[in-house]
Design a protein around this motif. Structure first.
Motif, PDB file in Angstrom:
ATOM      1  N   GLU A  37       5.820 -21.474  63.757  1.00  0.00           N
ATOM      2  CA  GLU A  37       5.245 -21.904  62.478  1.00  0.00           C
ATOM      3  C   GLU A  37       6.264 -22.665  61.636  1.00  0.00           C
ATOM      4  N   LYS A  87       4.278 -15.701  63.716  1.00  0.00           N
ATOM      5  CA  LYS A  87       3.746 -14.356  63.951  1.00  0.00           C
ATOM      6  C   LYS A  87       3.826 -14.000  65.437  1.00  0.00           C
ATOM      7  N   ASN A 128       8.877 -11.484  64.221  1.00  0.00           N
ATOM      8  CA  ASN A 128       8.413 -12.782  63.731  1.00  0.00           C
ATOM      9  C   ASN A 128       9.522 -13.815  63.564  1.00  0.00           C
TER      10      ASN A 128
END
Length: 278
Positions: free
Chosen positions: A44, A26, A10
């Protein structure tokens, strides 16, 4: 963006033009290796980093030891801090602050609490960072379902103070805070008065002391000297403030082995006079 190092499934270190960045998301490192392109749809969170301040080995150890949810939480704290405190709150806080929060949570599990001194000084000298640190504790509780002791507000605030004043470490900020507190004590006992901590003169004096101390810690002595006539005028006009400034000069020279020039003595005298004038 090209992957330079995969830390885990990740988290990856990438090259993006001339910048090195840490990407979180992820599966962003799943079955990837150095030289592969990043799937930008999986990104992210993004952090700009520097291998000069955070060597690759240190980053690898960090992401091996600190859970991703703690890093993500810290990222959100930094983003909130940047909004509330200013643009000086940057990604450089990610590693030291994540590390502190994680081990504070570990100490909670072990029922070990550290009592940090200077809580009163932090609250009054750095009110914005102190208030934000209290908010940070609430954010940590909401995300981890664990309640850190209120004493943790001090070290968390210090991390954000470091960011504001460019201190090199938590310990440097701690030493600076303790020293400012001693200087305030000298003024208090010289005049036997309580200083108005909400006044503009107090805020300016504290700011002056912070930057003076940081320059001294960095070995940046101010070699300029005010004119003798001006020094004599200040000494004659404000004899009690000048006497107090001499006490502070002696404190810094004996306790820190610093060379306090007479121009600094003049500035101290003026600040003390404004601070104590009725």
């Amino acid at each position: 963006m090209i992957i330079k190092k995969v830390f885990n499934n990740n988290v990856s270190l990438v090259i993006d033009g001339d910048e090195e960045k840490i990407l979180m998301g992820k599966g962003i490192g799943f079955q990837k290796q150095s030289g592969d392109e990043v799937d930008e749809n999986l990104i992210e969170k993004t952090f700009v980093t520097s291998l000069s301040s955070h060597p690759l080995e240190k980053l690898t150890t960090f992401f091996d030891e600190i859970p991703l949810e703690i890093v993500s939480l810290t990222s959100d704290l930094i983003q909130e801090g940047r909004i509330l405190l200013g643009e000086h709150v940057g990604d450089h806080l990610l590693i030291p602050l994540s590390d502190h929060i994680w081990f504070a949570l570990k100490r909670l599990e072990d029922q070990t609490e550290i009592e940090y001194p200077l809580k009163w000084e932090m609250k009054h000298m750095y009110p914005e960072e102190y208030t934000f640190a209290k908010k940070a504790l609430k954010m940590i509780e909401k995300r981890t379902y664990k309640v850190l002791p209120s004493s943790e507000v001090v070290p968390i605030a210090m991390h954000f103070v470091n960011a504001r004043y460019g201190a090199n470490s938590y310990h440097q900020t701690y030493e600076m805070t303790a020293l400012v507190s001693k200087i305030i004590d000298v003024i208090h006992y010289h005049y036997f008065v309580d200083l108005d901590e909400d006044s503009l003169h107090y805020a300016r004096f504290i700011t002056h002391l912070r930057y003076f101390i940081l320059r001294q810690m960095a070995g940046e002595e101010d070699t300029s000297e005010a004119e003798d006539v001006f020094q004599d005028l200040i000494q004659q006009k404000y004899p009690k403030a000048f006497e107090c400034a001499i006490k502070i000069k002696k404190l810094l020279e004996t306790s820190m082995n610093w060379n306090v020039h007479y121009d600094e003595l003049t500035y101290l005298t003026i600040h003390i006079q404004r601070l104590t004038a009725i």
